[in-house]
Write an enzyme that holds these catalytic residues in place. Structure first.
Site, PDB file in Angstrom:
ATOM      1  N   ARG A   1       0.854   5.719 -15.753  1.00  0.00           N
ATOM      2  CA  ARG A   1      -0.296   6.635 -15.804  1.00  0.00           C
ATOM      3  C   ARG A   1      -0.593   7.097 -17.230  1.00  0.00           C
ATOM      4  NH1 ARG A   1       0.813  10.167 -10.350  1.00  0.00           N
ATOM      5  NH2 ARG A   1      -0.303   8.754  -8.980  1.00  0.00           N
TER       6      ARG A   1
ATOM      7  N   LYS B   1      -0.319   5.276   9.852  1.00  0.00           N
ATOM      8  CA  LYS B   1      -1.154   6.007  10.811  1.00  0.00           C
ATOM      9  C   LYS B   1      -2.628   5.618  10.816  1.00  0.00           C
ATOM     10  CE  LYS B   1       1.454  10.290  10.745  1.00  0.00           C
ATOM     11  NZ  LYS B   1       1.366  11.584  10.068  1.00  0.00           N
TER      12      LYS B   1
ATOM     13  N   GLY C   1       0.312   3.805  -3.013  1.00  0.00           N
ATOM     14  CA  GLY C   1       1.597   3.691  -3.715  1.00  0.00           C
ATOM     15  C   GLY C   1       2.455   2.546  -3.211  1.00  0.00           C
TER      16      GLY C   1
ATOM     17  N   GLY D   1      -4.946   9.486  -2.296  1.00  0.00           N
ATOM     18  CA  GLY D   1      -5.900  10.187  -1.425  1.00  0.00           C
ATOM     19  C   GLY D   1      -7.321  10.116  -1.947  1.00  0.00           C
TER      20      GLY D   1
END
Ligand code: AMP
Length: 400
Positions: free
Chosen positions: A37, A199, A355, A378
């Site tokens: 990053r 999910k 990730g 997200g």
């Protein structure tokens, strides 16, 4: 939507520029253990330095819950950044206080300053106007290069830009918006989406949005079992979300209406025991079609790997998010590794996010062969869902 202005569109020279970056990196024993990053922020920082600006970097690290906590200090990041930039980086051990403004004013053009973790103040996540005003007072222009936090309306993503006349995207932000936006909205076809993970509830909105754009959707991971259940198949003890079966059914109908090929696993690697915490499994066997009582699907099977591989090879745009199996356990990682390899082998424009998928790519040593790896978890999903991200909405648009 009009295009966002970037650092390349405005004349920033000799200015104090506040740059929101995502330096939320892993640190162990005072050393950064993965500098991806930090490296990703370099094009923007170097561009601003070439134009003799003072670069004032703002970031969060971890979840210190509004308290000062040395465990979450950004100091090691300053060292790593200095090493990568090959120039000094001044670290200030607070992001507020009387010394911050005077230190910034005293430094020469072309200096780099990193302020301490913004989340040492609860006001950051609360988007407190006084906190935003203090931070905004340190700069004359604002750059957001932290796509990963753009879905949060915090002081550093929304509060500060409201108070500064020039607010633009950095190069990393620009690339995220281009690849996750334009390149998947008007994709080169066929456009294949591969979704995995635990999910359906986390991904149903993105499934719904991408069914409007793609030609094929390959669903793996535990999610696939809720879909198979919705089709009336038995899935043994595999992870199913009973309250999402209806959503899965609706997505299957939408795919049919939109003529999107929605492909579910035709076979699975199954086990009779799964302990994710201890990373233990029981016996393994390949099961085609319905899964018998007592067995749990933990990875896609060999036939599915082949059919997913063929679809990927025939595509010209590929988007992948989420592992297709319990890839943390090596015996259940074959499917996910195969997907990583198929995508890396393909000549298509490839975009990978999440990730776990990125981890699998790095593990296979093929990250270099991907067109774009998204840094936002997200935020990527929300953006692909078609939501306007608050941190993006806060930036200036191009006039034409
Ligand atoms: P997500 O955060 O939604 O991308 O989900 C990632 C998680 O999904 C990983 O921890 C995987 O172990 C898990 N996962 C993938 N496939 C399965 C499966 N068949 N059964 C249980 N968990 C799975």
């Amino acid at each position: 939507m009009k295009r966002i202005q970037t650092v390349a569109d405005v004349n920033l020279t000799g200015k104090k520029v506040l740059v929101r970056v995502d330096f939320n990196v892993p640190i162990s024993n005072g050393k950064v253990t993965d500098n991806t990053r930090i490296r990703a922020s370099l094009p923007t920082v170097e561009h601003l330095l070439r134009h003799s600006n003072k670069v004032i970097l703002l970031s969060h690290l971890g979840r210190p819950n509004g308290q000062k906590n040395s465990k979450y200090t950004l100091r090691p990041v300053a060292q790593e950044l200095s090493f990568l930039l090959r120039r000094p980086v001044l670290f200030l051990d607070d992001c507020l206080g009387p010394e911050v403004a005077s230190t910034i004013d005293e430094l020469g053009d072309g200096s780099v300053i990193l302020l301490e973790n913004l989340r040492f103040y609860a006001e950051e996540e609360a988007n407190d106007p006084t906190f935003s005003a203090k931070l905004a007072s340190y700069g004359e222009a604002y750059v957001n290069d932290a796509f990963g936090t753009a879905h949060r309306a915090h002081a550093s993503t929304v509060g500060i830009p409201r108070l500064i006349p020039i607010r633009v995207a950095g190069f990393l932000m620009q690339r995220e918006l281009e690849f996750l936006g334009a390149k998947t909205s008007q994709p080169e076809r066929p456009f294949t989406v591969i979704l995995g993970g635990a999910k359906v509830s986390d991904k149903i909105a993105v499934i719904d949005a991408l069914l409007n754009r793609c030609d094929a959707m390959l669903i793996g991971g535990a999610m696939a079992y809720t879909f198979k259940f919705a089709l009336g198949e038995t899935v043994g003890k595999s992870l199913v979300e009973p309250n999402r079966v209806e959503d899965a059914h609706r997505a299957l109908l939408k795919a049919r209406d939109k003529k999107v090929e929605l492909i579910l696993p035709v076979d699975s690697q199954c086990t009779d025991l799964l302990d994710l915490e201890k990373k233990k499994i029981g016996k393994l066997r390949t099961v085609e079609g319905s899964i018998p009582d007592g067995w749990i699907g933990v990875d896609i099977g060999p036939k599915t790997i082949r059919s997913f591989g063929k679809c990927i090879a025939d595509s010209r745009t590929i988007l992948w998010n989420g592992p297709v199996g319990v890839f943390e356990i090596p015996a259940c990682a074959e499917g996910t590794s195969a997907i990583a390899k198929f995508i890396a082998d393909s000549k298509a424009l490839s975009i990978v996010g999440g990730g776990d998928s990125i981890g699998a790519l790095h593990a296979s040593g093929r990250a270099e062969d991907i067109s774009f790896i998204s840094t936002g978890g997200g935020a990527s999903l929300e953006f692909l869902e078609g939501k306007e991200l608050p941190g993006v909405a806060a930036l200036d648009r191009k006039q034409t």
